[in-house]
Design a protein around this motif. Structure first.
Motif, PDB file in Angstrom:
ATOM      1  N   GLU A 248       5.248   4.010  -3.936  1.00 25.44           N
ATOM      2  CA  GLU A 248       5.165   5.323  -4.576  1.00 25.44           C
ATOM      3  C   GLU A 248       5.149   5.222  -6.094  1.00 25.44           C
ATOM      4  OE1 GLU A 248       7.905   8.235  -2.332  1.00 25.44           O
ATOM      5  OE2 GLU A 248       8.645   6.212  -1.848  1.00 25.44           O
TER       6      GLU A 248
ATOM      7  N   GLY B 248       0.792  -1.228   0.000  1.00 30.44           N
ATOM      8  CA  GLY B 248       0.000   0.000   0.000  1.00 30.44           C
ATOM      9  C   GLY B 248       0.818   1.269   0.000  1.00 30.44           C
ATOM     10  N   ASP B 249       2.090   1.193   0.452  1.00 31.02           N
ATOM     11  CA  ASP B 249       2.905   2.404   0.516  1.00 31.02           C
ATOM     12  C   ASP B 249       3.792   2.600  -0.709  1.00 31.02           C
ATOM     13  OD1 ASP B 249       4.749   0.402   0.921  1.00 31.02           O
ATOM     14  OD2 ASP B 249       5.594   1.243   2.768  1.00 31.02           O
TER      15      ASP B 249
ATOM     16  N   SER C 224      -1.889   4.416  -2.691  1.00 33.79           N
ATOM     17  CA  SER C 224      -2.499   5.713  -2.434  1.00 33.79           C
ATOM     18  C   SER C 224      -2.827   6.424  -3.746  1.00 33.79           C
ATOM     19  CB  SER C 224      -1.557   6.592  -1.606  1.00 33.79           C
ATOM     20  OG  SER C 224      -0.494   7.067  -2.416  1.00 33.79           O
ATOM     21  N   ARG C 225      -3.620   7.452  -3.650  1.00 40.33           N
ATOM     22  CA  ARG C 225      -4.016   8.218  -4.839  1.00 40.33           C
ATOM     23  C   ARG C 225      -2.844   8.990  -5.438  1.00 40.33           C
ATOM     24  NH1 ARG C 225      -9.366   9.020  -5.722  1.00 40.33           N
ATOM     25  NH2 ARG C 225      -9.017  11.095  -6.623  1.00 40.33           N
ATOM     26  N   ASP C 226      -1.773   9.141  -4.682  1.00 44.02           N
ATOM     27  CA  ASP C 226      -0.613   9.882  -5.163  1.00 44.02           C
ATOM     28  C   ASP C 226       0.414   8.991  -5.850  1.00 44.02           C
ATOM     29  OD1 ASP C 226      -1.610  12.287  -4.158  1.00 44.02           O
ATOM     30  OD2 ASP C 226      -0.727  11.927  -2.180  1.00 44.02           O
TER      31      ASP C 226
END
Length: 269
Positions: free
Chosen positions: A72, A69-70, A97-99
């Protein structure tokens, strides 16, 4: 950077290797996890012998698991099957994440069509690495009309950060490199088929006469004749008869002569 690579075949392992060698933490999602880890370790050993990586330190940053989940950056590097790519990209999007930046390593499929299945299609970008990834200096960045400038700049920074050069290409069948490379390769196959010259002589002519580091037939063997055929068939449906695969290419694939990975193609390996 926390990087996830989906697919641990030759391309996925190479992509994982270059990020590990830089010092990133990398997760590889691959059903054949041990085989993928072995490929990465083998590549890192070669890199260590050249003084560009610390194998043990890099492997300590490698995890074989699902996309975390983390993450990038997520780079999809599964076979050239649109349905498979859509499935794994959508699965990754749901986990991160959305980023997070999502990228596909497809060499020919439409980025826009793959992105259409995502909740946020604008954040999918093409990062087309070349084989072998640790050696090849180019990454083709493929953008759509919906790609935000910020996403493109992040992609450029990713490519520069691993010491490679990027070119930016608008989403189109085969992009720039596959479109030109496949066309040259198909014509070389036709020349062998028609008895114009032997494969070795055609390749030598392109290497010495045009400065190509490798002739189109040896390159086709390296990529995989089955992969070349699949891309040619796709481009044939999108761009017309100039990409129609020669009978000789179809025959070699049908006979299991796939190039280096099978031990025989246009060359004996």
């Amino acid at each position: 950077m926390r990087v996830a690579v989906i697919g641990g075949g030759r391309m996925g392992a190479g992509i994982a290797q270059v990020f590990l060698a830089r010092g990133d933490r990398v997760t590889v999602q691959e059903p054949q996890a041990e085989a993928a880890r072995w490929r990465i370790a083998e590549g890192l050993a070669i890199a260590e012998s050249k003084g560009v990586a610390d194998k043990d330190a890099a492997l300590a940053r490698l995890t074989m698991a699902e996309v975390p989940g983390d993450a990038e950056l997520v780079v999809e590097a599964v076979p050239e099957d649109a349905a498979l790519k859509v499935r794994v990209l959508a699965g990754a999007e749901a986990r991160v994440s959305r980023d997070a930046l999502l990228a596909t390593n497809t060499s020919s499929l439409s980025i826009g069509e793959l992105a259409a299945a995502l909740e946020r299609p604008e954040r999918l970008i093409g990062l087309h690495f070349f084989n072998p990834v640790p050696v090849q200096r180019l990454v083709e960045i493929v953008v759509t009309k919906a790609t935000p400038a910020a996403v493109l700049e992040r992609a450029r920074a990713v490519v520069a950060g691993i010491g490679k050069t990027s070119v930016v290409v608008n989403d189109s069948p085969g992009f720039a490199t596959s479109r030109l490379g496949v066309l040259l390769g198909l014509e070389a196959v036709r020349m062998v088929e028609e008895g114009v010259a032997a494969a070795e002589d055609i390749d030598t002519a392109m290497a010495l006469g045009y400065g190509h580091p490798m002739g189109p037939l040896k390159l086709s063997d390296l990529v995989g004749l089955d992969v070349r055929l699949a891309i040619a068939e796709y481009l044939h449906t999108r761009l017309g008869p100039r990409f129609e695969p020669p009978r000789l290419l179809r025959d070699k694939v049908a006979a299991g002569e796939l190039g280096r990975k099978s031990g025989k193609g246009f060359y004996e390996w």
